[in-house]
Each structure stands twice: as structure tokens, then as C-alpha cells.
Design a protein around this motif. Structure first.
Motif, PDB file in Angstrom:
ATOM      1  N   LEU A  64       0.824  -1.213   0.000  1.00 36.81           N
ATOM      2  CA  LEU A  64       0.000   0.000   0.000  1.00 36.81           C
ATOM      3  C   LEU A  64       0.860   1.266   0.000  1.00 36.81           C
ATOM      4  O   LEU A  64       0.522   2.249  -0.667  1.00 36.81           O
ATOM      5  N   ALA A  68       0.736   4.171  -2.671  1.00 33.65           N
ATOM      6  CA  ALA A  68       0.580   5.561  -2.255  1.00 33.65           C
ATOM      7  C   ALA A  68       1.666   6.424  -2.891  1.00 33.65           C
ATOM      8  O   ALA A  68       1.391   7.528  -3.376  1.00 33.65           O
ATOM      9  N   PHE A 111      -6.902   1.076  -2.123  1.00 33.04           N
ATOM     10  CA  PHE A 111      -7.075   1.520  -0.740  1.00 33.04           C
ATOM     11  C   PHE A 111      -8.483   1.219  -0.237  1.00 33.04           C
ATOM     12  O   PHE A 111      -8.654   0.783   0.900  1.00 33.04           O
ATOM     13  N   VAL A 129      -3.997   3.267   4.845  1.00 36.17           N
ATOM     14  CA  VAL A 129      -5.126   3.773   4.058  1.00 36.17           C
ATOM     15  C   VAL A 129      -5.511   5.161   4.561  1.00 36.17           C
ATOM     16  O   VAL A 129      -5.683   6.103   3.768  1.00 36.17           O
ATOM     17  N   HIS A 132      -2.945   7.846   3.617  1.00 34.80           N
ATOM     18  CA  HIS A 132      -3.000   8.198   2.198  1.00 34.80           C
ATOM     19  C   HIS A 132      -4.213   9.076   1.895  1.00 34.80           C
ATOM     20  O   HIS A 132      -4.111  10.060   1.168  1.00 34.80           O
TER      21      HIS A 132
END
Length: 194
Positions: A64, A68, A111, A129, A132
């Protein structure tokens, strides 16, 4: 985000593992992909895998964070291409989301997908998440301030929600209409708050 390369100019083992996991997580879902599936895809031993990622959660976070970084780079590239003119940046971003939603294998926002699989807001995956999304909202707020928007925070919340809907719509609906619909709806939100 530039991948870390080994001495021979190839992606590092860590990057190879993240790349394999990214493909599998996005295509099949994070919880559906075991460490063994990633190990098999990369063609490495368990020892090598766990040396780089002692837990699957650490691999998910790295996946992730990599995504990002890619999205931040894409937004920054849009800002540079538009010479900082916010309305043009929004058009470029809308076109990018439209193009992505039309690409083969598109399954929505990574996400949103990750948040759907991890309900606990304190889980490290949800923390990535959240971070971001906070960055994305702050970036939108920064850009729309120059447009004379009266309630920057509310307008940014609405634009983030619109982007989320566009990503889901691209997966479940007609992706061919996403870019224009997203841009037009975004302009309507900004006009309402100006």
C-alpha cells in the motif's frame, strides 16, 4: 516511487516480492493471497521471504505504501504538467482515473479494497489507508484554495467522495464514461462552493 535495484540493475528481492504481492493482492484480494502464493510467484524460499517480510501485514503495508507513492507521483506529475493551475490538474487527474478504470484487470481503488478487508481502524493496513486519504484530501484542499472556494474542507471531502465513487463506478459500471463524469461533477462541486 522508484524501485530499489540490486547491484546488477535488477529489482531488489524486496521489490520483487512487493511486485508479486501487488499483482496477487489486487487481482485476488489481500486476504485470499497467502504468503505461500507470493513465495511461489516469486520463486523464492520461505526463509528469503520472511527475511524481507517477517509478517504478511508488513508486506501488505509495503504494497500500500508503494501504491501511495505511485499515486503521489502521479498527482505531482499532473501538477507539474498543468503548471500548478488547479482546474487543469483536476482534468488530468480525472483523465488518469478514467484511463485506469478502463485498463484490463481494473478492480477499483486498492485503498478502498484494503479498507473493506480490514475493518479494525487501528490495524496497520487501515493506518496506511487513512494516511493516504489524509494526504489526498490535504492535496485537494491546497489546490482548490486558489479557485476561490468558500468552504475548502467540505468541498475537498466531496471531491474525495466523488473520486471514490468514480473508482467503484469504473469497476462496476461503464468505465468509458468515468473521466468526463468525474470532471463534470467535480466542476459542479467547485462551482457550488465558489
Amino acid at each position: 516511487m522508484t524501485p530499489t535495484l540490486s547491484r546488477g540493475g535488477q529489482p531488489s528481492m524486496r521489490e520483487r516480492i512487493i511486485e508479486a504481492a501487488a499483482e496477487l493482492f489486487y487481482a485476488q484480494g489481500i486476504r485470499a493471497v497467502s504468503a505461500e502464493k507470493v513465495i511461489a510467484k516469486v520463486g523464492i524460499t520461505k526463509v528469503t521471504f520472511y527475511r524481507h517480510f517477517p509478517t504478511k501485514d508488513e508486506l501488505i503495508v509495503a504494497y500500500l505504501e508503494r501504491r501511495a507513492g505511485w499515486e503521489r507521483g502521479a498527482v505531482e506529475a499532473a501538477r507539474l504538467a498543468a503548471a500548478g493551475k488547479a482546474s487543469e490538474v483536476f482534468r488530468i487527474i480525472a483523465e488518469g482515473i478514467g484511463a485506469e478504470s478502463c485498463s484490463p484487470g481494473f478492480r477499483g481503488c486498492p485503498f478502498i479494497n484494503a479498507a473493506a478487508e480490514y475493518a479494525d481502524a487501528e490495524h496497520p493496513v487501515r493506518q496506511v489507508v487513512h494516511a493516504h486519504r489524509q494526504w489526498f484530501k490535504a492535496t485537494i484542499e491546497e489546490m482548490i484554495q486558489e479557485l476561490g472556494v468558500t468552504d475548502v474542507s467540505v468541498a475537498a471531502d466531496q471531491l474525495v467522495m466523488l473520486r471514490d465513487g468514480a473508482m467503484v463506478g469504473g469497476y462496476l459500471g461503464d468505465p468509458g464514461t468515468i473521466a468526463k463524469s468525474l470532471y463534470d461533477a467535480g466542476r459542479a462541486i467547485l462551482a457550488f462552493h465558489s
